[in-house]
Design a protein around this motif. Structure first.
Motif, PDB file in Angstrom:
ATOM      1  N   PHE A 149       7.226 -10.886 -12.358  1.00 13.56           N
ATOM      2  CA  PHE A 149       6.084 -10.225 -11.985  1.00 13.56           C
ATOM      3  C   PHE A 149       4.690 -11.022 -11.790  1.00 13.56           C
ATOM      4  O   PHE A 149       4.071 -11.146 -10.785  1.00 13.56           O
ATOM      5  CB  PHE A 149       5.607  -9.029 -12.849  1.00 13.56           C
ATOM      6  N   VAL A 150       4.609 -12.031 -12.770  1.00 17.78           N
ATOM      7  CA  VAL A 150       3.364 -12.866 -12.616  1.00 17.78           C
ATOM      8  C   VAL A 150       3.309 -13.655 -11.682  1.00 17.78           C
ATOM      9  O   VAL A 150       2.436 -14.140 -10.961  1.00 17.78           O
ATOM     10  CB  VAL A 150       3.330 -13.613 -14.291  1.00 17.78           C
ATOM     11  N   MET A 151       4.934 -14.290 -11.176  1.00 22.11           N
ATOM     12  CA  MET A 151       5.051 -15.211 -10.120  1.00 22.11           C
ATOM     13  C   MET A 151       4.565 -14.513  -8.843  1.00 22.11           C
ATOM     14  O   MET A 151       3.991 -15.095  -8.078  1.00 22.11           O
ATOM     15  CB  MET A 151       6.436 -15.694 -10.237  1.00 22.11           C
ATOM     16  N   LYS A 152       5.000 -13.366  -8.958  1.00 24.34           N
ATOM     17  CA  LYS A 152       4.582 -12.810  -7.476  1.00 24.34           C
ATOM     18  C   LYS A 152       3.234 -12.204  -7.278  1.00 24.34           C
ATOM     19  O   LYS A 152       2.579 -12.185  -6.201  1.00 24.34           O
ATOM     20  CB  LYS A 152       5.466 -11.405  -7.423  1.00 24.34           C
ATOM     21  N   LYS A 153       2.670 -11.683  -8.404  1.00 21.54           N
ATOM     22  CA  LYS A 153       1.408 -11.401  -8.547  1.00 21.54           C
ATOM     23  C   LYS A 153       0.351 -12.335  -8.302  1.00 21.54           C
ATOM     24  O   LYS A 153      -0.625 -12.507  -7.700  1.00 21.54           O
ATOM     25  CB  LYS A 153       1.162 -10.363  -9.709  1.00 21.54           C
ATOM     26  N   GLU A 154       0.677 -13.370  -9.049  1.00 19.45           N
ATOM     27  CA  GLU A 154      -0.437 -14.656  -8.958  1.00 19.45           C
ATOM     28  C   GLU A 154      -0.340 -15.700  -7.958  1.00 19.45           C
ATOM     29  O   GLU A 154      -0.755 -16.643  -7.785  1.00 19.45           O
ATOM     30  CB  GLU A 154      -0.271 -15.279 -10.492  1.00 19.45           C
ATOM     31  N   ASN A 174       0.812  -1.151   0.026  1.00 13.82           N
ATOM     32  CA  ASN A 174       0.015   0.071   0.029  1.00 13.82           C
ATOM     33  C   ASN A 174       0.816   1.360  -0.091  1.00 13.82           C
ATOM     34  O   ASN A 174       1.686   1.356   0.789  1.00 13.82           O
ATOM     35  CB  ASN A 174      -1.001   0.109   1.089  1.00 13.82           C
ATOM     36  N   GLU A 175       0.516   2.154  -0.922  1.00 13.00           N
ATOM     37  CA  GLU A 175       1.377   3.422  -1.070  1.00 13.00           C
ATOM     38  C   GLU A 175       0.515   4.444  -1.781  1.00 13.00           C
ATOM     39  O   GLU A 175      -0.589   4.183  -2.346  1.00 13.00           O
ATOM     40  CB  GLU A 175       2.622   3.318  -1.721  1.00 13.00           C
ATOM     41  N   LYS A 176       0.775   5.754  -1.694  1.00 19.41           N
ATOM     42  CA  LYS A 176       0.000   6.802  -2.117  1.00 19.41           C
ATOM     43  C   LYS A 176       0.495   7.353  -3.222  1.00 19.41           C
ATOM     44  O   LYS A 176      -0.177   7.739  -4.216  1.00 19.41           O
ATOM     45  CB  LYS A 176      -0.196   7.981  -1.135  1.00 19.41           C
ATOM     46  N   THR A 177       1.841   7.504  -3.222  1.00 23.06           N
ATOM     47  CA  THR A 177       2.583   7.740  -4.277  1.00 23.06           C
ATOM     48  C   THR A 177       3.140   6.758  -5.392  1.00 23.06           C
ATOM     49  O   THR A 177       3.613   5.747  -4.628  1.00 23.06           O
ATOM     50  CB  THR A 177       3.851   8.911  -4.173  1.00 23.06           C
ATOM     51  N   PRO A 178       3.250   6.768  -6.474  1.00 25.56           N
ATOM     52  CA  PRO A 178       3.807   5.817  -7.309  1.00 25.56           C
ATOM     53  C   PRO A 178       5.448   5.623  -7.286  1.00 25.56           C
ATOM     54  O   PRO A 178       6.272   6.583  -7.226  1.00 25.56           O
ATOM     55  CB  PRO A 178       3.721   6.251  -9.010  1.00 25.56           C
ATOM     56  N   SER A 179       5.656   4.348  -6.914  1.00 29.52           N
ATOM     57  CA  SER A 179       7.048   4.106  -6.716  1.00 29.52           C
ATOM     58  C   SER A 179       7.324   2.827  -7.568  1.00 29.52           C
ATOM     59  O   SER A 179       8.701   2.107  -7.520  1.00 29.52           O
ATOM     60  CB  SER A 179       7.476   3.679  -5.358  1.00 29.52           C
ATOM     61  N   PHE A 180       6.481   2.280  -8.335  1.00 35.39           N
ATOM     62  CA  PHE A 180       6.519   1.083  -9.207  1.00 35.39           C
ATOM     63  C   PHE A 180       6.761   1.466 -10.637  1.00 35.39           C
ATOM     64  O   PHE A 180       6.159   2.349 -11.140  1.00 35.39           O
ATOM     65  CB  PHE A 180       5.341   0.358  -9.243  1.00 35.39           C
ATOM     66  N   TYR A 181       8.072   1.064 -11.047  1.00 33.18           N
ATOM     67  CA  TYR A 181       8.365   1.615 -12.423  1.00 33.18           C
ATOM     68  C   TYR A 181       8.544   0.423 -13.510  1.00 33.18           C
ATOM     69  O   TYR A 181       9.232  -0.734 -13.063  1.00 33.18           O
ATOM     70  CB  TYR A 181       9.623   2.485 -12.542  1.00 33.18           C
ATOM     71  N   VAL A 182       8.082   0.728 -14.716  1.00 33.03           N
ATOM     72  CA  VAL A 182       8.470  -0.396 -15.845  1.00 33.03           C
ATOM     73  C   VAL A 182       9.348   0.089 -16.723  1.00 33.03           C
ATOM     74  O   VAL A 182       9.062   1.147 -17.193  1.00 33.03           O
ATOM     75  CB  VAL A 182       7.073  -1.055 -16.411  1.00 33.03           C
ATOM     76  N   PHE A 183      10.354  -0.651 -17.246  1.00 30.96           N
ATOM     77  CA  PHE A 183      11.391  -0.057 -18.025  1.00 30.96           C
ATOM     78  C   PHE A 183      11.138  -0.970 -19.361  1.00 30.96           C
ATOM     79  O   PHE A 183      11.690  -2.164 -19.476  1.00 30.96           O
ATOM     80  CB  PHE A 183      12.725  -0.272 -17.339  1.00 30.96           C
ATOM     81  N   ALA A 197       8.379   0.258  -0.510  1.00 25.00           N
ATOM     82  CA  ALA A 197       8.741  -0.533   0.576  1.00 25.00           C
ATOM     83  C   ALA A 197       9.109  -2.011   0.081  1.00 25.00           C
ATOM     84  O   ALA A 197      10.266  -2.472   0.860  1.00 25.00           O
ATOM     85  CB  ALA A 197       7.356  -0.713   1.457  1.00 25.00           C
ATOM     86  N   CYS A 198       8.642  -2.547  -1.062  1.00 22.02           N
ATOM     87  CA  CYS A 198       9.072  -4.073  -1.159  1.00 22.02           C
ATOM     88  C   CYS A 198      10.683  -3.932  -1.833  1.00 22.02           C
ATOM     89  O   CYS A 198      11.145  -5.228  -1.769  1.00 22.02           O
ATOM     90  CB  CYS A 198       7.902  -4.510  -1.989  1.00 22.02           C
ATOM     91  N   ALA A 199      10.900  -3.074  -2.749  1.00 30.23           N
ATOM     92  CA  ALA A 199      12.245  -2.851  -3.257  1.00 30.23           C
ATOM     93  C   ALA A 199      12.517  -4.174  -3.982  1.00 30.23           C
ATOM     94  O   ALA A 199      13.749  -4.681  -3.874  1.00 30.23           O
ATOM     95  CB  ALA A 199      13.205  -2.648  -2.210  1.00 30.23           C
ATOM     96  N   THR A 200      11.675  -4.650  -4.780  1.00 32.66           N
ATOM     97  CA  THR A 200      11.962  -5.772  -5.736  1.00 32.66           C
ATOM     98  C   THR A 200      11.684  -5.479  -7.045  1.00 32.66           C
ATOM     99  O   THR A 200      11.278  -4.211  -7.481  1.00 32.66           O
ATOM    100  CB  THR A 200      11.050  -6.944  -5.361  1.00 32.66           C
ATOM    101  N   GLY A 201      12.209  -6.292  -7.878  1.00 36.42           N
ATOM    102  CA  GLY A 201      12.129  -6.012  -9.411  1.00 36.42           C
ATOM    103  C   GLY A 201      12.397  -7.471  -9.973  1.00 36.42           C
ATOM    104  O   GLY A 201      12.672  -8.233  -9.319  1.00 36.42           O
ATOM    105  N   SER A 252      12.060  -4.810 -18.111  1.00 33.49           N
ATOM    106  CA  SER A 252      12.014  -4.906 -16.679  1.00 33.49           C
ATOM    107  C   SER A 252      11.152  -4.252 -15.867  1.00 33.49           C
ATOM    108  O   SER A 252      10.539  -3.038 -16.321  1.00 33.49           O
ATOM    109  CB  SER A 252      13.318  -5.092 -16.226  1.00 33.49           C
ATOM    110  N   TRP A 253      10.847  -4.400 -14.744  1.00 30.79           N
ATOM    111  CA  TRP A 253      10.073  -3.835 -13.543  1.00 30.79           C
ATOM    112  C   TRP A 253      11.006  -3.623 -12.262  1.00 30.79           C
ATOM    113  O   TRP A 253      11.854  -4.438 -11.923  1.00 30.79           O
ATOM    114  CB  TRP A 253       8.899  -4.086 -13.334  1.00 30.79           C
ATOM    115  N   HIS A 254      10.755  -2.607 -11.518  1.00 33.02           N
ATOM    116  CA  HIS A 254      11.324  -2.428 -10.357  1.00 33.02           C
ATOM    117  C   HIS A 254      10.501  -1.505  -9.341  1.00 33.02           C
ATOM    118  O   HIS A 254       9.882  -0.392  -9.930  1.00 33.02           O
ATOM    119  CB  HIS A 254      12.911  -1.774 -10.283  1.00 33.02           C
ATOM    120  N   CYS A 255      10.214  -1.740  -7.948  1.00 33.95           N
ATOM    121  CA  CYS A 255       9.627  -0.909  -7.154  1.00 33.95           C
ATOM    122  C   CYS A 255      10.717  -0.371  -6.301  1.00 33.95           C
ATOM    123  O   CYS A 255      11.395  -1.074  -5.822  1.00 33.95           O
ATOM    124  CB  CYS A 255       8.873  -1.934  -6.200  1.00 33.95           C
TER     125      CYS A 255
END
Length: 154
Positions: free
Chosen positions: A68-73, A38-47, A58-62, A52-55
């Motif tokens: 992404f699908v493994m983590k989300k699903e 949960n967050e208010k400002t965007p910290s999740f970026y897709v390149f 708080a989670c500081a993962t990428g 690739s992607w990176h947060c």
């Protein structure tokens, strides 16, 4: 080209992640509120250039589309591969083979066992004089001096 590479090549990470999260353009990249915390400002970026992607929150993962699908699903890599292969229109082989390093190790092991069995047969067939010249060590334990493993000796 491996099946994983083919799926990566046919899919765009922006489209894959865009099915789960509302992405907004930010220069060459895309940003969003992280779907993993949960967050208010965007910290999740897709390149898109790196696929690739990176947060940066708080989670500081990428990772890539698979992570992404493994983590989300909440699935393992094999299931994520099946899901993304269906989206990409790639047919998976009935059985995914092990990576090349694993296959080389298996083949090397088989080769070693065959070589040892051939050497063991040669020791039993060749005359004693030739065996002594080959091993350069006389005596009944000449196989041990040749560096053969114990399981290879008869």
């Amino acid at each position: 080209m491996s099946t994983v590479d083919e799926v990566k090549q046919k899919l765009d990470i922006v489209e894959v992640i865009g099915q789960y999260v509302k992405l907004t353009k930010a220069g060459r990249n895309f940003k969003a509120v992280c779907p993993f915390h949960n967050e208010k400002t965007p910290s999740f970026y897709v390149f898109p250039e790196r696929q690739s992607w990176h947060c940066f929150g708080a989670c500081a993962t990428g990772g890539d589309a698979f992570t992404f699908v493994m983590k989300k699903e909440g699935v393992e890599f094999g299931e994520a591969l099946r899901m993304l292969a269906d989206k990409a229109g790639v047919t998976l082989p009935s059985k995914i083979e092990a990576g090349p390093k694993r296959m080389k190790r298996i083949n090397y092991s088989r080769l070693t066992k065959r070589r040892c069995s051939i050497i063991t047969i040669c020791w039993s067939i060749l005359p004693e004089g030739i065996c002594q010249k080959l091993s350069a060590r006389p005596g009944p334990d000449r196989k041990n001096h040749r560096g053969l493993p114990a399981w290879c000796q008869s």
